[in-house]
Design an enzyme around this catalytic site. Structure first.
Site, mmCIF file in Angstrom:
data_model
loop_
_atom_site.group_PDB
_atom_site.id
_atom_site.type_symbol
_atom_site.label_atom_id
_atom_site.label_comp_id
_atom_site.label_asym_id
_atom_site.label_seq_id
_atom_site.Cartn_x
_atom_site.Cartn_y
_atom_site.Cartn_z
ATOM 1 N N ASP A 141 0.782 -1.232 0.000
ATOM 2 C CA ASP A 141 0.000 0.000 0.000
ATOM 3 C C ASP A 141 0.812 1.279 0.000
ATOM 4 O O ASP A 141 1.870 1.363 0.584
ATOM 5 C CB ASP A 141 -0.898 0.062 1.229
ATOM 6 C CG ASP A 141 -2.152 -0.739 1.049
ATOM 7 O OD1 ASP A 141 -2.681 -1.177 2.060
ATOM 8 O OD2 ASP A 141 -2.599 -0.923 -0.085
ATOM 9 N N ARG A 142 0.202 2.239 -0.617
ATOM 10 C CA ARG A 142 0.517 3.629 -0.370
ATOM 11 C C ARG A 142 -0.738 4.130 0.334
ATOM 12 O O ARG A 142 -1.542 3.323 0.779
ATOM 13 C CB ARG A 142 0.786 4.327 -1.694
ATOM 14 C CG ARG A 142 2.006 3.660 -2.366
ATOM 15 C CD ARG A 142 2.459 4.406 -3.527
ATOM 16 N NE ARG A 142 3.012 5.679 -3.056
ATOM 17 C CZ ARG A 142 3.766 6.446 -3.778
ATOM 18 N NH1 ARG A 142 4.079 6.072 -4.985
ATOM 19 N NH2 ARG A 142 4.221 7.574 -3.333
#
Length: 167
Positions: A141-142
């Site tokens: 994830d970002r």
């Protein structure tokens, strides 16, 4: 099924939990009913009592007691939308015979929840091959976007999960 049946665990099903093995082979058998069969010793693995979380090995023998045909109506499977398959194909960064790596766009949920109708996990059914639905394995994830690792088979999902767990 009206009599006791002995089934052998296939190599592809090695490391599968016993309850998940039953879910694959006997989808109409409820979890509660399976628990009762295990508790009373009617289900056995290699002649011994077993628990639902027991991991199976290739070649083991599972004793399946007579199962009364449950008059449960089959639940309709949601139809895979060809537009979802086309959308997911555009997100693919890497693909091989057992893994997909997707570039998740910002704003699209990975998994469903209250009020979330459109999400990646739900759309994966559109990429099913031979009835086997791809499974989410890991999110890199970002904040709201990122990369998703998806396994095409249950065996690939187990191996990838183990690899990520071991870093």
């Amino acid at each position: 099924m009206s009599e006791v049946e002995l089934r052998t665990v296939a190599a592809a099903e090695a490391e599968l939990r016993l309850d998940r093995w039953f879910r694959r082979h006997f989808p109409a058998l409820t979890h509660g009913r399976l628990q009762k069969l295990l508790r009373t010793g009617q289900v056995r693995v290699d002649g011994r009592r077993a628990q639902a979380h027991a991991r199976l090995a290739a070649g083991q023998t599972i004793r399946v007691p007579p199962l009364a045909a449950a008059p449960e109506p089959p639940q309709p499977q949601p139809l895979a939308d060809p537009r979802d398959a086309a959308f997911l194909r555009r997100l693919i960064l890497v693909e091989d015979r057992s893994v997909l790596v997707l570039n998740k766009p910002e704003g699209l949920a990975v998994q469903g929840g209250t009020g979330t109708r459109r999400h990646i996990d739900g759309m994966l059914a559109a990429l099913a091959v031979n009835g086997e639905r791809p499974r989410l394995v890991h999110r890199l994830d970002r904040d709201t976007s990122g990369v998703l690792v998806v396994a095409k088979t249950a065996d690939a999902a187990a191996k990838l999960t183990r690899a990520f767990r071991q870093h």
